[in-house]
Design a protein around this motif. Structure first.
Motif, PDB file in Angstrom:
ATOM      1  N   LEU A 170      34.099  55.131  49.888  1.00  0.00           N
ATOM      2  CA  LEU A 170      33.745  53.879  49.226  1.00  0.00           C
ATOM      3  C   LEU A 170      32.806  54.054  48.036  1.00  0.00           C
ATOM      4  CD1 LEU A 170      33.191  51.539  52.313  1.00  0.00           C
ATOM      5  CD2 LEU A 170      35.158  51.622  50.769  1.00  0.00           C
ATOM      6  N   MET A 171      31.704  54.762  48.240  1.00  0.00           N
ATOM      7  CA  MET A 171      30.674  54.818  47.205  1.00  0.00           C
ATOM      8  C   MET A 171      31.002  55.829  46.103  1.00  0.00           C
ATOM      9  SD  MET A 171      27.285  54.322  49.589  1.00  0.00           S
ATOM     10  CE  MET A 171      26.119  53.999  48.271  1.00  0.00           C
ATOM     11  N   THR A 172      31.299  57.053  46.483  1.00  0.00           N
ATOM     12  CA  THR A 172      31.578  58.084  45.484  1.00  0.00           C
ATOM     13  C   THR A 172      32.965  57.899  44.892  1.00  0.00           C
ATOM     14  OG1 THR A 172      30.172  59.613  46.711  1.00  0.00           O
ATOM     15  CG2 THR A 172      31.638  60.564  45.061  1.00  0.00           C
ATOM     16  N   GLY A 173      33.954  57.702  45.747  1.00  0.00           N
ATOM     17  CA  GLY A 173      35.340  57.612  45.298  1.00  0.00           C
ATOM     18  C   GLY A 173      35.687  56.266  44.689  1.00  0.00           C
ATOM     19  N   PHE A 174      35.801  55.230  45.539  1.00  0.00           N
ATOM     20  CA  PHE A 174      36.282  53.934  45.061  1.00  0.00           C
ATOM     21  C   PHE A 174      35.373  53.341  43.990  1.00  0.00           C
ATOM     22  CE2 PHE A 174      36.751  49.374  45.031  1.00  0.00           C
ATOM     23  CZ  PHE A 174      38.118  49.226  44.948  1.00  0.00           C
ATOM     24  N   LEU A 175      34.093  53.172  44.322  1.00  0.00           N
ATOM     25  CA  LEU A 175      33.194  52.538  43.351  1.00  0.00           C
ATOM     26  C   LEU A 175      32.889  53.446  42.169  1.00  0.00           C
ATOM     27  CD1 LEU A 175      30.833  50.654  45.793  1.00  0.00           C
ATOM     28  CD2 LEU A 175      32.606  49.683  44.314  1.00  0.00           C
ATOM     29  N   GLY A 176      32.906  54.753  42.391  1.00  0.00           N
ATOM     30  CA  GLY A 176      32.708  55.680  41.288  1.00  0.00           C
ATOM     31  C   GLY A 176      33.821  55.591  40.260  1.00  0.00           C
ATOM     32  N   ALA A 177      35.041  55.363  40.724  1.00  0.00           N
ATOM     33  CA  ALA A 177      36.170  55.215  39.807  1.00  0.00           C
ATOM     34  C   ALA A 177      36.274  53.784  39.289  1.00  0.00           C
ATOM     35  CB  ALA A 177      37.469  55.612  40.497  1.00  0.00           C
ATOM     36  N   PHE A 178      35.951  52.818  40.124  1.00  0.00           N
ATOM     37  CA  PHE A 178      36.010  51.421  39.706  1.00  0.00           C
ATOM     38  C   PHE A 178      35.023  51.175  38.579  1.00  0.00           C
ATOM     39  CE2 PHE A 178      35.048  46.813  40.420  1.00  0.00           C
ATOM     40  CZ  PHE A 178      36.308  46.326  40.126  1.00  0.00           C
ATOM     41  N   THR A 179      33.824  51.701  38.724  1.00  0.00           N
ATOM     42  CA  THR A 179      32.821  51.625  37.676  1.00  0.00           C
ATOM     43  C   THR A 179      31.724  52.636  37.943  1.00  0.00           C
ATOM     44  OG1 THR A 179      31.083  50.318  36.660  1.00  0.00           O
ATOM     45  CG2 THR A 179      31.761  49.651  38.847  1.00  0.00           C
TER      46      THR A 179
ATOM     47  N   GLY B  58      38.814  57.435  44.910  1.00  0.00           N
ATOM     48  CA  GLY B  58      38.853  57.455  43.452  1.00  0.00           C
ATOM     49  C   GLY B  58      40.170  56.934  42.911  1.00  0.00           C
ATOM     50  N   GLY B  59      41.253  57.332  43.524  1.00  0.00           N
ATOM     51  CA  GLY B  59      42.563  56.832  43.100  1.00  0.00           C
ATOM     52  C   GLY B  59      42.670  55.325  43.272  1.00  0.00           C
ATOM     53  N   LEU B  60      42.219  54.836  44.415  1.00  0.00           N
ATOM     54  CA  LEU B  60      42.262  53.395  44.673  1.00  0.00           C
ATOM     55  C   LEU B  60      41.321  52.631  43.744  1.00  0.00           C
ATOM     56  CD1 LEU B  60      42.383  53.456  48.582  1.00  0.00           C
ATOM     57  CD2 LEU B  60      44.259  52.888  47.009  1.00  0.00           C
ATOM     58  N   GLY B  61      40.146  53.200  43.492  1.00  0.00           N
ATOM     59  CA  GLY B  61      39.191  52.553  42.593  1.00  0.00           C
ATOM     60  C   GLY B  61      39.699  52.489  41.167  1.00  0.00           C
ATOM     61  N   ALA B  62      40.330  53.560  40.714  1.00  0.00           N
ATOM     62  CA  ALA B  62      40.888  53.576  39.354  1.00  0.00           C
ATOM     63  C   ALA B  62      42.006  52.548  39.226  1.00  0.00           C
ATOM     64  CB  ALA B  62      41.397  54.975  39.014  1.00  0.00           C
ATOM     65  N   MET B  63      42.846  52.444  40.248  1.00  0.00           N
ATOM     66  CA  MET B  63      43.926  51.447  40.207  1.00  0.00           C
ATOM     67  C   MET B  63      43.353  50.028  40.257  1.00  0.00           C
ATOM     68  SD  MET B  63      47.076  53.127  42.379  1.00  0.00           S
ATOM     69  CE  MET B  63      46.189  53.225  43.917  1.00  0.00           C
ATOM     70  N   ALA B  64      42.294  49.829  41.039  1.00  0.00           N
ATOM     71  CA  ALA B  64      41.658  48.513  41.112  1.00  0.00           C
ATOM     72  C   ALA B  64      41.054  48.129  39.764  1.00  0.00           C
ATOM     73  CB  ALA B  64      40.584  48.502  42.204  1.00  0.00           C
TER      74      ALA B  64
END
Length: 124
Positions: A68-77, A10-16
């Protein structure tokens, strides 16, 4: 361990997302939210890739899936999760339900943000 993976992703996705906005917004006029649309489409495409790679192909690793799915992509969009839900409904033969879900989600969210802005602007 899964909670940590979600937090890290989530942190990485939000920053991305923030970085993508910084990069894309100067490239487009502000009349249409094309950068947001691009991010949502990219996130949805990445969600599709992750779904096939991690779930359909049987290589599911719960920590990696949540990273990847819940954290990164969940925060990315969060649109990626919405898109996957709509796809799952269509894939399971519930096309009318999927259409209703899409229309109701988009309309409700636009109304909700409009009302929240109006109410917050008046009372805070």
């Amino acid at each position: 361990m899964i909670w940590l993976a979600i937090a890290l992703g989530g942190g990485l996705g939000a920053m991305a997302r923030y970085g993508a906005n910084l990069w894309l917004y100067p490239l487009f006029e502000q009349r249409f939210p094309l950068p947001t649309l691009c991010i949502n489409v990219l996130g949805s495409a990445l969600m599709g890739v992750a779904y096939v790679w991690l779930i359909e192909r049987g290589t599911d690793h719960p920590v990696l899936r949540h990273l990847l799915m819940t954290g990164f992509l969940g925060a990315f969009t969060t649109f990626s999760a919405f898109s996957l839900d709509a796809f799952a409904l269509m894939r399971n033969g519930a096309s009318l339900t999927a259409i209703a879900y899409v229309l109701l989600s988009v309309t409700s969210c636009i109304i909700a943000v409009s009302l929240a802005i109006k109410i917050t602007s008046e009372y805070l």
